[in-house]
Design an enzyme around this catalytic site. Structure first.
Site, PDB file in Angstrom:
ATOM      1  N   ASP A  44      31.790  63.818  31.048  1.00 46.58           N
ATOM      2  CA  ASP A  44      32.598  64.514  30.058  1.00 46.58           C
ATOM      3  C   ASP A  44      34.043  64.429  30.536  1.00 46.58           C
ATOM      4  O   ASP A  44      34.334  64.156  31.712  1.00 46.58           O
ATOM      5  CB  ASP A  44      32.147  65.951  29.886  1.00 46.58           C
ATOM      6  CG  ASP A  44      32.432  66.473  28.481  1.00 46.58           C
ATOM      7  OD1 ASP A  44      33.356  65.933  27.824  1.00 46.58           O
ATOM      8  OD2 ASP A  44      31.752  67.402  28.028  1.00 46.58           O
ATOM      9  N   TYR A  45      34.962  64.650  29.618  1.00 48.02           N
ATOM     10  CA  TYR A  45      36.370  64.424  29.911  1.00 48.02           C
ATOM     11  C   TYR A  45      36.849  65.314  31.071  1.00 48.02           C
ATOM     12  O   TYR A  45      36.755  66.544  31.002  1.00 48.02           O
ATOM     13  CB  TYR A  45      37.206  64.690  28.671  1.00 48.02           C
ATOM     14  CG  TYR A  45      37.246  63.538  27.674  1.00 48.02           C
ATOM     15  CD1 TYR A  45      36.228  62.595  27.602  1.00 48.02           C
ATOM     16  CD2 TYR A  45      38.321  63.399  26.806  1.00 48.02           C
ATOM     17  CE1 TYR A  45      36.281  61.552  26.706  1.00 48.02           C
ATOM     18  CE2 TYR A  45      38.383  62.349  25.892  1.00 48.02           C
ATOM     19  CZ  TYR A  45      37.356  61.428  25.853  1.00 48.02           C
ATOM     20  OH  TYR A  45      37.418  60.394  24.951  1.00 48.02           O
TER      21      TYR A  45
END
Length: 763
Positions: free
Chosen positions: A296-297
Site C-alpha cells: 500500500d502507498y
C-alpha cells in the site's frame, strides 16, 4: 511467428513464461532487478512529464538515463488535472516507448491505476460505489461492471487495477465502508470473485480488454480499533480466518486473482507488510498464490517511521524496513522510490540476499510476460477516445444504479405517478450536487436528483427546489479541511425549504452524508472516520421542519456508511438507501420513484440504531446482543433487508436429503412466488447455524443466495446447494472441518429469515 536465430530466449513468445523469466533474470544486473521493484507516481510530474502534463524525454533521461529501467508508473493519467482518454493513451505509449528503447534489455513498464468503481480518470464511466453494488446481490452485474472498467483502463494503457476491495466492513465508524462489499464474508467473497473475473477473465490478461486485479487490503483492514483507519486489529486467528481471510482465499483460489495489496494495519502486533505468516505461509503456501504482493502507498516506510503520520517502529531505519518487507514477500514498493530505492546497495552490504530479490522480481516479470507487454506494449489512442465513457458503458452504469437502490420503508406513497402530483418539491443538501464518493474519476456527465426528477415528471409538473441546509462547506473528497456548515445559513435554508414544501403535493428529500463526512482518513489533516453515526449538521432539523408541514416525505439517503436515521425513518412516508449511485444517479432515482424500475436492492450491511449499538453486524455470537437498559438491541434495518413495490411468498423449504454424512452435499429447494401487482426481483437468502460445536458459532451465517426476477403471479423454484464448505468452520484445534450434528437452515428475504428446517450430519 518468425524468431531470429540470435534473439534472446526471453523475447521468444513461444516459450513458457517460466523459461522466459529465467532467461531474463540471468541477463539482468543487480541494479536492473532492483529497478523492477520500484514505482513512480507523484514524482512522475518532475521525472517524466513536462509542465503541460505531456511526456518529457529530457526529464526522463535526467532521472532514468542509467538505463536500468523501471517497474511501474502509478496513475498515469492523473497529472495536471487529468488527461482525456486519447491523451492518456498517448502518454502511456510515450513513457512505454522510452523505457523499452532506452533500457539495456528493453523491459516494458507496467501502469497501475485506481479502479474502485470505474477507472479513476477523466471521462471514464462511473458506477455505484462497491457498497452500493453489493446491494444488488447480483454477481453477474458486478462482473459486468468490472469488465467495463477493465476495458476502459486497458484502452488507456493501464495494466493493473488497484481493486477490488474485499475487506469485510465490521465497523460503520470507519470511513472506508463505501469501498467494500459490506459486512458479510460470504457476500464479499461472491462479489469479490465476480469482480476479479470481470477484471481478468480467466487470467486472460494478455487480451486488450483485461487487467490484473489487486485484492485490497490484506488483511483485516475492515475492523480497525475504534473505527480509526489503519488502526490495529485485535482478533484471534480463528476470527481472522473465518471472517477476513475467507474472501481473499476464495478470490485467489476461485477467481485466480493475480495480485494482492498488503494492508496498513497490524494484526497481533505484526504489521501486514512485515507479516511472513500472512504473506508467505497463508497466502503463498496454503493458498498456492503465484502472483505479486504490492505495498500500500508508503506502507513500507511506515514499518519504520513516517513523521507526518505514524510509524510501527518494527524497523529502526529504511534498510531494516526494506529487509522486513522483502523477507515477508512484498514484490514492489508503491507509490514512490523510498525504502526499496537502495535495494542493490542493501544486497551488496548483505542486508538482503540476492536470491530473495530474484524471487520477487521473477514474479513481477512473469506478469509482464503474461500481459503480453514484450510483444504488444502500446495502445491505440483513437480507440481509447471512442471507448472510454461510451454509450454502451453508460447503459451498464444506469442498470447498476437502478439495482443498487434499496427501499427501506414505504407507507404506500411509492411508486409516484407524475400526473397525480402537480407540484413536487425536491429538497436537501444532496438534491442537486455531484456525488460519486471516493476514488472517483470525472465522468462525462452526472445526473443530479433534481435533474432526474425534472426529466421524469415532465413539463406538466412544477418541480420546486430548495437546498434545505448544508452538510459541510464544499464537501469535496480531496478537500482536506472539513468546514462545518453555518447554523444561521442553515436555518435560513430550512425556512426556504419549508415554504417550498408548503406549495408542493409531495416532498422528495435528499440527505445523508457527503464525500467529506465518510472517506479514507489518509493523513492527520484528511480525516473521514467518525465517533457517531448521526446525520451531520442540521439535517434532522430540516427533517423535523418538513414533517411539521404535513406533506408526505420521500427520503433518499446518499452516504458512504450506514447512518443512524431513526428520526428520518419515522417521519418519512418512504425511505430509500442509495449510497453513491455513480454518473446515472438522478436518472436511476427517478426511475425507481416513478415505478419504471421496481426497487430490488438489499442491505449489504446492518443499519444500527445508534453508534452505541456497535458492533451491529448480524452474524454475532450467541452471548452478544443480550440487552441494553432503556434501549433495543435490534438494528434499525437488518442485513439483507430491502422492500419491493410487489409482494413475494416462499413455500415451505425442503431438502433433497435431510441426513448426510460428513463430506457429502445436499440441496435446499424452495419456491418463490410474486403475489403482487408488479414484476420484480427478490433475493432468496440461506442462513445456517451449527447447533452444537466445539467452539461458539454465529447465530446465523449467510451461506447462499439467489436473485430471482418474476412477473406478477409467476413462481419459480430456487435451488441452493449445501456443500461441506457451507457447514465447515475452524474448530477447537484450528482445523477447517465439518463437525457432525444438527444444523438449522433458515430461508427468507433478509437476515431475520424465519422459515427453517434441520439438517443432520453424521460421521
Amino acid at each position: 511467428m518468425h524468431v531470429a536465430v540470435d534473439q534472446p530466449r526471453y523475447l521468444n513468445a513461444t516459450l513458457p513464461i517460466s523459461q522466459r523469466v529465467a532467461d531474463l533474470l540471468g541477463r539482468m544486473t543487480l541494479e536492473e532487478k532492483a529497478a523492477q521493484m520500484i514505482c513512480v507516481w507523484n514524482e512522475k510530474v518532475t521525472k517524466l512529464l513536462a509542465d503541460d502534463g505531456r511526456f518529457c524525454p529530457d526529464r526522463a533521461r535526467e532521472h532514468f538515463g542509467h538505463g536500468h529501467g523501471l517497474g511501474q508508473v502509478g496513475r498515469p493519467g492523473d497529472a495536471h488535472g487529468g488527461a482525456p482518454p486519447a491523451e492518456f493513451a498517448e502518454l502511456t505509449n510515450e513513457i512505454q516507448r522510452y523505457f523499452i528503447e532506452n533500457s539495456r534489455l528493453g523491459i516494458p513498464v507496467a501502469f497501475h491505476d485506481e479502479c474502485l468503481h470505474g477507472l479513476v480518470a477523466r471521462d471514464a464511466t462511473s458506477f455505484p460505489q462497491p457498497i452500493g453494488l453489493a446491494s444488488s446481490f447480483h454477481p453477474e452485474l458486478v462482473r459486468r461492471v468490472y469488465e467495463v472498467t477493465a476495458r476502459e483502463a486497458r484502452a488507456c494503457g493501464v495494466h493493473q487495477a488497484l481493486a477490488p476491495v474485499v475487506d469485510v466492513a465490521r465497523d460503520p465508524r470507519w470511513g472506508r465502508v463505501e469501498e467494500t462489499f459490506g459486512e458479510d464474508p460470504y457476500l464479499v467473497a461472491e462479489l469479490g470473485v465476480a469482480a476479479v473475473r470481470g477484471f481478468q477473465g480467466d487470467r486472460e490478461v494478455g487480451a486488450h480488454d483485461r487487467v490484473i486485479g489487486t485484492l485490497k487490503h490484506f488483511a483485516a483492514h475492515g475492523q480497525p480499533e475504534s473505527g480509526n483507519n489503519c488502526a490495529p486489529v485485535s482478533i484471534s486467528e480463528r476470527h481472522l480466518r473465518e471472517t477476513f481471510l475467507y474472501p481473499f482465499e476464495r478470490c485467489v483460489r476461485e477467481g485466480g486473482a493475480m495480485s494482492v495489496m498488503a494492508s496498513y494495519n497490524e494484526i497481533d502486533g505484526v504489521p501486514s507488510h512485515a507479516n511472513t505468516w500472512l504473506l508467505r505461509r497463508v497466502l503463498r503456501e496454503e493458498w498456492a498464490f503465484d502472483g505479486t504482493v504490492v505495498s500500500d502507498y508508503y506502507a513500507i516506510r511506515e514499518l519504520w517511521n513516517r513523521p507526518d503520520l505514524y510509524g510501527h517502529h518494527v524497523a529502526a531505519n529504511r534498510d531494516e524496513a526494506a529487509a522486513l518487507a522483502v523477507t515477508a514477500g512484498v514484490n514492489i514498493e508503491l507509490p514512490e522510490p523510498d525504502c526499496y530505492a537502495d535495494l542493490a546497495d542493501f544486497v551488496r552490504r548483505g542486508v538482503i540476499a540476492e536470491a530473495a530479490i530474484d524471487e520477487l522480481v521473477g514474479q513481477l516479470l512473469a506478469h509482464k510476460f503474461e500481459l503480453g507487454l514484450f510483444e504488444d506494449p502500446y495502445v491505440d489512442p483513437a480507440a481509447a477516445e471512442s471507448l472510454v465513457g461510451c454509450e454502451e458503458h453508460a447503459g451498464v452504469a444506469l442498470e447498476a444504479a437502478r439495482q443498487t437502490i434499496t427501499l427501506l420503508k414505504n407507507d404506500g406513497v411509492l411508486p409516484l405517478q407524475p400526473g397525480k402530483h402537480p407540484t413536487v418539491a425536491v429538497i436537501g443538501p444532496n438534491a442537486h450536487r455531484t456525488m460519486l464518493g471516493g476514488y472517483s474519476g470525472k465522468p462525462k456527465s452526472f445526473v443530479t436528483v433534481l435533474d432526474g426528477v425534472r426529466q421524469a415528471f415532465g413539463a406538466d409538473c412544477e418541480v420546486l427546489y430548495a437546498e434545505g441546509c448544508q452538510i459541510t462547506i464544499g464537501g469535496g473528497w480531496f478537500e482536506d479541511e472539513v468546514v462545518p456548515s453555518d447554523p444561521e445559513t442553515d436555518r435560513r435554508l430550512i425556512a426556504e425549504a419549508v415554504e417550498a414544501a408548503k406549495r408542493a403535493d409531495i416532498v422528495i428529500l435528499a440527505v445523508g452524508g457527503n464525500e467529506q463526512t465518510s472517506r479514507e482518513a489518509w493523513m492527520s489533516n484528511h480525516l473521514g472516520d467518525r465517533t457517531d453515526l448521526d446525520m451531520v449538521g442540521r439535517q434532522n432539523e430540516l427533517v423535523d421542519a418538513l414533517h411539521a408541514t404535513g406533506k408526505p416525505i420521500v427520503s433518499l439517503l446518499f452516504n458512504g456508511r450506514p447512518l443512524a436515521v431513526a428520526n428520518l425513518a419515522e417521519k418519512s412516508a418512504a425511505l430509500l438507501e442509495c449510497w453513491y449511485l455513480g454518473q446515472a444517479s438522478g436518472t436511476a432515482v427517478a426511475d425507481v420513484l416513478t415505478g419504471k424500475q421496481n426497487p430490488c436492492g438489499k442491505l449489504p450491511i446492518t443499519i444500527p440504531r445508534s453508534v452505541g449499538h456497535l458492533p451491529a453486524f448480524y452474524n454475532h455470537r450467541p452471548s452478544a446482543r443480550r440487552g441494553y437498559l432503556f434501549d433495543d438491541t435490534t438494528p434499525l434495518f437488518p442485513f439483507g433487508y430491502g422492500l419491493s413495490y410487489t409482494d413475494f411468498e416462499l413455500s415451505d423449504p425442503r431438502l433433497d436429503s435431510a441426513c448426510i454424512a460428513v463430506g457429502e452435499s445436499t440441496q435446499l429447494r424452495v419456491t418463490v412466488t410474486n403475489t403482487g401487482p408488479y414484476a420484480g426481483a427478490q433475493v432468496v437468502q440461506l442462513y445456517i447455524r451449527d447447533m452444537v460445536s466445539t467452539v461458539t458459532r454465529p447465530v446465523r451465517e449467510l451461506k447462499g443466495f439467489a436473485r430471482v426476477d418474476l412477473a406478477s403471479g409467476e413462481s419459480r423454484e430456487v435451488v441452493l446447494p449445501i456443500t461441506p464448505d457451507s457447514l465447515a468452520f475452524w474448530n477447537i484445534d484450528k482445523l477447517f472441518v465439518v463437525e457432525p450434528g444438527e444444523f438449522e437452515l433458515m430461508v427468507g428475504f433478509d437476515s431475520q429469515a424465519s422459515q427453517s428446517l434441520r439438517l443432520t450430519v453424521s460421521e
